[in-house]
Scaffold this motif. Structure first.
Motif, PDB file in Angstrom:
ATOM      1  N   LYS A   1       0.372  -1.096  -0.091  1.00  8.83           N
ATOM      2  CA  LYS A   1      -0.080   0.286  -0.013  1.00  8.83           C
ATOM      3  C   LYS A   1       1.141   1.139   0.079  1.00  8.83           C
ATOM      4  CE  LYS A   1      -0.889  -0.445   5.262  1.00  8.83           C
ATOM      5  NZ  LYS A   1       1.004  -0.870   5.575  1.00  8.83           N
ATOM      6  N   LYS A   2       0.381   2.036  -0.482  1.00 12.41           N
ATOM      7  CA  LYS A   2       1.186   3.393  -0.229  1.00 12.41           C
ATOM      8  C   LYS A   2       1.892   3.806   1.275  1.00 12.41           C
ATOM      9  CE  LYS A   2       0.539   8.277  -1.507  1.00 12.41           C
ATOM     10  NZ  LYS A   2      -1.007   9.692  -1.361  1.00 12.41           N
ATOM     11  N   GLY A   3       2.562   4.057   1.057  1.00  7.63           N
ATOM     12  CA  GLY A   3       3.813   4.726   1.973  1.00  7.63           C
ATOM     13  C   GLY A   3       4.695   3.649   2.611  1.00  7.63           C
ATOM     14  N   ASP A   4       4.038   2.525   1.980  1.00  5.52           N
ATOM     15  CA  ASP A   4       5.240   0.951   2.050  1.00  5.52           C
ATOM     16  C   ASP A   4       6.773   1.120   1.671  1.00  5.52           C
ATOM     17  OD1 ASP A   4       3.108  -0.475   3.532  1.00  5.52           O
ATOM     18  OD2 ASP A   4       3.288  -1.626   2.105  1.00  5.52           O
ATOM     19  N   ILE A   5       7.585   0.598   2.513  1.00  5.18           N
ATOM     20  CA  ILE A   5       8.677   1.057   1.963  1.00  5.18           C
ATOM     21  C   ILE A   5       9.056  -0.651   1.273  1.00  5.18           C
ATOM     22  CG2 ILE A   5      11.673   0.242   3.183  1.00  5.18           C
ATOM     23  CD1 ILE A   5       9.944   3.489   2.883  1.00  5.18           C
TER      24      ILE A   5
ATOM     25  N   ILE B   1       3.971 -10.165  -9.519  1.00  2.00           N
ATOM     26  CA  ILE B   1       5.413  -9.151 -10.425  1.00  2.00           C
ATOM     27  C   ILE B   1       5.647  -7.988  -8.849  1.00  2.00           C
ATOM     28  CG2 ILE B   1       4.597  -6.622 -11.000  1.00  2.00           C
ATOM     29  CD1 ILE B   1       3.565  -8.262 -12.536  1.00  2.00           C
ATOM     30  N   HIS B   2       7.477  -8.056  -9.175  1.00  2.00           N
ATOM     31  CA  HIS B   2       7.989  -7.579  -7.943  1.00  2.00           C
ATOM     32  C   HIS B   2       8.368  -6.197  -8.386  1.00  2.00           C
ATOM     33  CE1 HIS B   2       8.047 -12.348  -8.378  1.00  2.00           C
ATOM     34  NE2 HIS B   2       8.318 -12.666  -7.314  1.00  2.00           N
ATOM     35  N   SER B   3       9.506  -5.629  -7.368  1.00  2.00           N
ATOM     36  CA  SER B   3       9.414  -4.693  -7.085  1.00  2.00           C
ATOM     37  C   SER B   3      11.678  -4.414  -8.186  1.00  2.00           C
ATOM     38  CB  SER B   3       9.728  -3.375  -6.009  1.00  2.00           C
ATOM     39  OG  SER B   3       9.969  -2.786  -6.193  1.00  2.00           O
ATOM     40  N   SER B   4      11.288  -3.807  -8.549  1.00  2.00           N
ATOM     41  CA  SER B   4      12.266  -3.174  -9.486  1.00  2.00           C
ATOM     42  C   SER B   4      13.704  -2.093  -9.082  1.00  2.00           C
ATOM     43  CB  SER B   4      12.047  -3.065 -11.439  1.00  2.00           C
ATOM     44  OG  SER B   4      11.397  -2.303 -10.940  1.00  2.00           O
ATOM     45  N   ILE B   5      13.336  -1.759  -7.798  1.00  2.00           N
ATOM     46  CA  ILE B   5      14.093  -0.974  -7.281  1.00  2.00           C
ATOM     47  C   ILE B   5      13.486  -1.071  -5.651  1.00  2.00           C
ATOM     48  CG2 ILE B   5      14.551   0.578  -9.187  1.00  2.00           C
ATOM     49  CD1 ILE B   5      12.612   2.985  -7.881  1.00  2.00           C
ATOM     50  N   SER B   6      14.729  -0.368  -4.945  1.00  2.00           N
ATOM     51  CA  SER B   6      13.672  -0.366  -3.484  1.00  2.00           C
ATOM     52  C   SER B   6      14.244   0.417  -3.323  1.00  2.00           C
ATOM     53  CB  SER B   6      15.634  -0.897  -2.190  1.00  2.00           C
ATOM     54  OG  SER B   6      15.838  -2.019  -2.392  1.00  2.00           O
ATOM     55  N   GLY B   7      12.326   1.238  -2.177  1.00  2.00           N
ATOM     56  CA  GLY B   7      11.859   2.577  -1.940  1.00  2.00           C
ATOM     57  C   GLY B   7      10.763   2.162  -1.290  1.00  2.00           C
ATOM     58  N   LYS B   8       9.735   3.788  -1.700  1.00  2.00           N
ATOM     59  CA  LYS B   8       8.903   3.900  -0.915  1.00  2.00           C
ATOM     60  C   LYS B   8       8.448   3.902  -2.153  1.00  2.00           C
ATOM     61  CE  LYS B   8       6.863   6.911   1.950  1.00  2.00           C
ATOM     62  NZ  LYS B   8       6.633   8.369   3.118  1.00  2.00           N
ATOM     63  N   VAL B   9       7.072   3.442  -2.044  1.00  2.00           N
ATOM     64  CA  VAL B   9       5.701   3.349  -2.353  1.00  2.00           C
ATOM     65  C   VAL B   9       4.901   4.133  -2.045  1.00  2.00           C
ATOM     66  CG1 VAL B   9       3.167   1.986  -3.446  1.00  2.00           C
ATOM     67  CG2 VAL B   9       5.454   0.487  -2.454  1.00  2.00           C
ATOM     68  N   ILE B  10       5.102   5.443  -3.602  1.00  2.00           N
ATOM     69  CA  ILE B  10       4.140   6.325  -3.408  1.00  2.00           C
ATOM     70  C   ILE B  10       2.667   6.465  -3.980  1.00  2.00           C
ATOM     71  CG2 ILE B  10       6.391   7.458  -3.156  1.00  2.00           C
ATOM     72  CD1 ILE B  10       6.064   8.945  -6.333  1.00  2.00           C
ATOM     73  N   GLN B  11       2.493   4.976  -4.845  1.00  2.00           N
ATOM     74  CA  GLN B  11       0.824   5.773  -5.231  1.00  2.00           C
ATOM     75  C   GLN B  11       0.957   4.321  -5.943  1.00  2.00           C
ATOM     76  OE1 GLN B  11       1.495   8.409  -8.956  1.00  2.00           O
ATOM     77  NE2 GLN B  11      -0.862   7.814  -9.463  1.00  2.00           N
ATOM     78  N   ILE B  12      -0.271   4.242  -6.043  1.00  2.00           N
ATOM     79  CA  ILE B  12      -0.767   2.620  -5.877  1.00  2.00           C
ATOM     80  C   ILE B  12      -2.258   3.217  -6.296  1.00  2.00           C
ATOM     81  CG2 ILE B  12      -1.275   1.832  -3.527  1.00  2.00           C
ATOM     82  CD1 ILE B  12       0.156  -0.619  -4.570  1.00  2.00           C
ATOM     83  N   CYS B  13      -2.287   1.783  -7.620  1.00  2.00           N
ATOM     84  CA  CYS B  13      -3.676   1.578  -8.047  1.00  2.00           C
ATOM     85  C   CYS B  13      -3.872  -0.003  -8.552  1.00  2.00           C
ATOM     86  CB  CYS B  13      -4.385   2.924  -8.883  1.00  2.00           C
ATOM     87  SG  CYS B  13      -3.487   2.495  -9.797  1.00  2.00           S
TER      88      CYS B  13
ATOM     89  N   VAL C   1       3.815   3.166  -7.942  1.00  2.00           N
ATOM     90  CA  VAL C   1       5.151   4.230  -8.645  1.00  2.00           C
ATOM     91  C   VAL C   1       5.991   3.555  -7.019  1.00  2.00           C
ATOM     92  CG1 VAL C   1       6.114   6.526  -8.928  1.00  2.00           C
ATOM     93  CG2 VAL C   1       3.873   5.652 -10.318  1.00  2.00           C
ATOM     94  N   ILE C   2       7.328   3.653  -7.141  1.00  2.00           N
ATOM     95  CA  ILE C   2       8.004   3.608  -6.470  1.00  2.00           C
ATOM     96  C   ILE C   2       9.272   4.304  -6.442  1.00  2.00           C
ATOM     97  CG2 ILE C   2      10.070   1.583  -5.199  1.00  2.00           C
ATOM     98  CD1 ILE C   2       7.975  -0.077  -6.656  1.00  2.00           C
ATOM     99  N   LYS C   3       8.982   5.116  -5.198  1.00  2.00           N
ATOM    100  CA  LYS C   3      10.440   6.185  -5.546  1.00  2.00           C
ATOM    101  C   LYS C   3      11.920   5.555  -4.068  1.00  2.00           C
ATOM    102  CE  LYS C   3      10.819  11.171  -5.647  1.00  2.00           C
ATOM    103  NZ  LYS C   3      12.052  11.055  -7.109  1.00  2.00           N
ATOM    104  N   GLY C   4      13.161   5.887  -4.743  1.00  2.00           N
ATOM    105  CA  GLY C   4      13.372   5.245  -4.370  1.00  2.00           C
ATOM    106  C   GLY C   4      14.863   5.644  -4.695  1.00  2.00           C
TER     107      GLY C   4
END
Ligand code: SF4
Ligand code: SF4
Length: 446
Positions: A399-403, A422-434, A439-442
């Motif tokens: 969810k939004k805000g998860d690291i 589906i897996h995250s391709s970078i380490s960071g924070k989920v800033i948007q989700i639907c 969208v992961i920022k990191g």
């Protein structure tokens, strides 16, 4: 390892065909296969990704093939490749003695040698019946990057997080890169040194089967190449053709020369698709041969009829794609074809040379080497789609805000459906989700 073990691993680590429609790879596994083909045809002009990956990861890919072969009772493995990919062929030959179950088969320098029905015919002499899948003739076909992903999943527990992509056309540096899934196309163009022109369009994929994309589109598990071309390039203009105008042009100028059917790659293998018959029905408004319309379902979408064969510059492939979609929507049952198809005895004289196709499309000046640059690509943020391939989308579990960390599962496969994690391709924070994406920022890929 058994086929069932492999199926679980493929689904867990999210392995889909790395290119084309991206068929979930677990669904292709079948104990009945006697032949596994590594498809390194790369038949569309300007595409270089598979030969680069095979050249750089030869051992890993040949181990991946061996894993598949062992799970399927020591099925024979064929590396289907063109002799002109000299350094890649040499890399394979250097390893061959350590892999007794693998052999090389040379493909002709034609388009579409990489259409799996054509690849199977060229590599084994077998013809997949119309409407059937490769296993019907005992074959399973995977492309190069897919088998590398299989090797990494089985031997390193590594999920699919990155994608190899060739950047070519009007860019300052023609190159192949390994980038995090979800990287934007604008970032990719910057990584290729930027575009050399201001007024450009992006083709996502090859010039024959790719589609027009935008700079905000993102890399998925099936993104193989971005081709940057001037807005008025014939390949771009052809892809922007409107179906309503296309139909009017057929009515005005289809001369029924049959060139589209004579050169049709599937018709040459005995499949009952005859584009000129479909164009006749469209131009006359009379359907004297309804079966010819239904046979549109056997079109592979290769585009030879449209971008190479038609002397009038008409769009048979585009019209046929509309018909195929309508047949699917209306659940039209295809008649069972009992008779095994046979190749046209004059096929060898009608094959489309890739070299000639590249020139005809006006792409010869862009045909440069695209060496793999192994430098780690860092994306500040990624937009990861939950539907990246054929089948059902995955369901988000963050969810939004998860690291999240690189490789962490962020969406799970739909149960009882063709679907993949589906897996995250970078380490960071989920800033948007639907439902469609996260969208992961990191910025780090570790
Ligand atoms: S796109 Fe055209 S040439 Fe290719 S299979 Fe379909 S009808 Fe045949
Ligand atoms: S090649 Fe073009 S002009 Fe000839 S039959 Fe096909 S669509 Fe008509």
């Amino acid at each position: 390892m058994t086929v069932d073990n492999l199926k679980n691993i493929f689904q867990e680590y999210g392995i889909a065909g790395a290119g084309g429609a991206g068929f979930p790879s677990y669904a292709k596994l079948n104990e009945k296969a006697d032949t596994i083909i590594l498809n390194c045809a790369e038949c569309e002009p300007l595409l270089k990704v598979h030969r680069e990956v095979l050249k750089n990861y030869t051992y890993e890919i040949m181990c991946g093939l061996t894993m598949l072969s062992e799970a399927m009772g020591n099925a024979k493995c064929i590396i289907a490749i063109k002799p002109s990919y000299k350094t890649t062929v040499q890399a394979v030959k250097d390893q061959l003695s350590a892999f007794p179950n693998i052999e090389i088969k040379y493909l002709p320098e034609i388009y579409p040698a990489g259409d799996e029905v054509v690849t199977i015919y060229e590599a084994t002499g077998r013809i997949v019946p119309p409407g059937s899948i490769p296993i019907s003739v005992g074959c399973i076909v995977y492309n190069v990057e897919t088998v590398l992903n299989i090797y990494r999943a089985v031997s390193e527990n590594a999920p699919v997080t990155h994608k190899y992509v060739t950047l070519t056309g009007e860019v300052n540096k023609t190159v192949t890169l390994c980038v995090p899934i979800g990287t934007s196309f604008s970032t990719l163009i910057k990584l290729a040194g930027g575009a050399t022109i201001d007024d450009y369009e992006i083709i996502n994929g090859g010039p024959m089967t790719g589609t027009i994309a935008t700079t905000s589109d993102v890399v998925t598990k099936t993104t193989n190449a971005l081709i940057i071309l001037p807005k008025n390039h014939p390949v771009v203009v052809s892809k922007q053709a409107k179906i309503s105008i296309g139909v009017k042009r057929i009515m005005a100028s289809c001369c029924q020369c049959r060139s589209c059917t004579e050169l049709c790659s599937r018709n040459l293998l005995g499949h009952p698709i005859e584009p000129h018959e479909i164009m006749r029905a469209m131009s006359s408004g009379k359907v004297s041969k309804p079966q010819a319309i239904i046979n549109a379902a056997y079109c592979s979408g290769c585009g030879i009829c449209e971008l190479y064969a038609c002397p009038q510059g008409l769009h048979p492939r585009t019209i046929i794609a509309e018909l195929k979609a309508a047949l699917r929507q209306n659940k039209v049952q295809l008649p069972k074809i009992e008779e095994a198809p046979t190749a046209n005895p004059k096929r060898d004289y009608k094959l489309v040379s890739k070299h000639r196709l590249t020139s005809r499309l006006g792409l010869a000046k862009y045909n440069k080497a695209a060496r793999l640059d192994k430098t780690d690509v860092v994306a500040d943020s990624v937009k990861i789609m939950f539907s990246q391939h054929l089948g059902a989308p995955a369901t988000p579990v963050v969810k939004k805000g998860d690291i999240v960390s690189c490789g962490q599962k962020i969406a799970v496969a739909e149960t009882d459906a063709l679907s993949l994690n589906i897996h995250s391709s970078i380490s960071g924070k989920v800033i948007q989700i639907c439902d469609q994406y996260a969208v992961i920022k990191g910025g780090t890929t570790k």
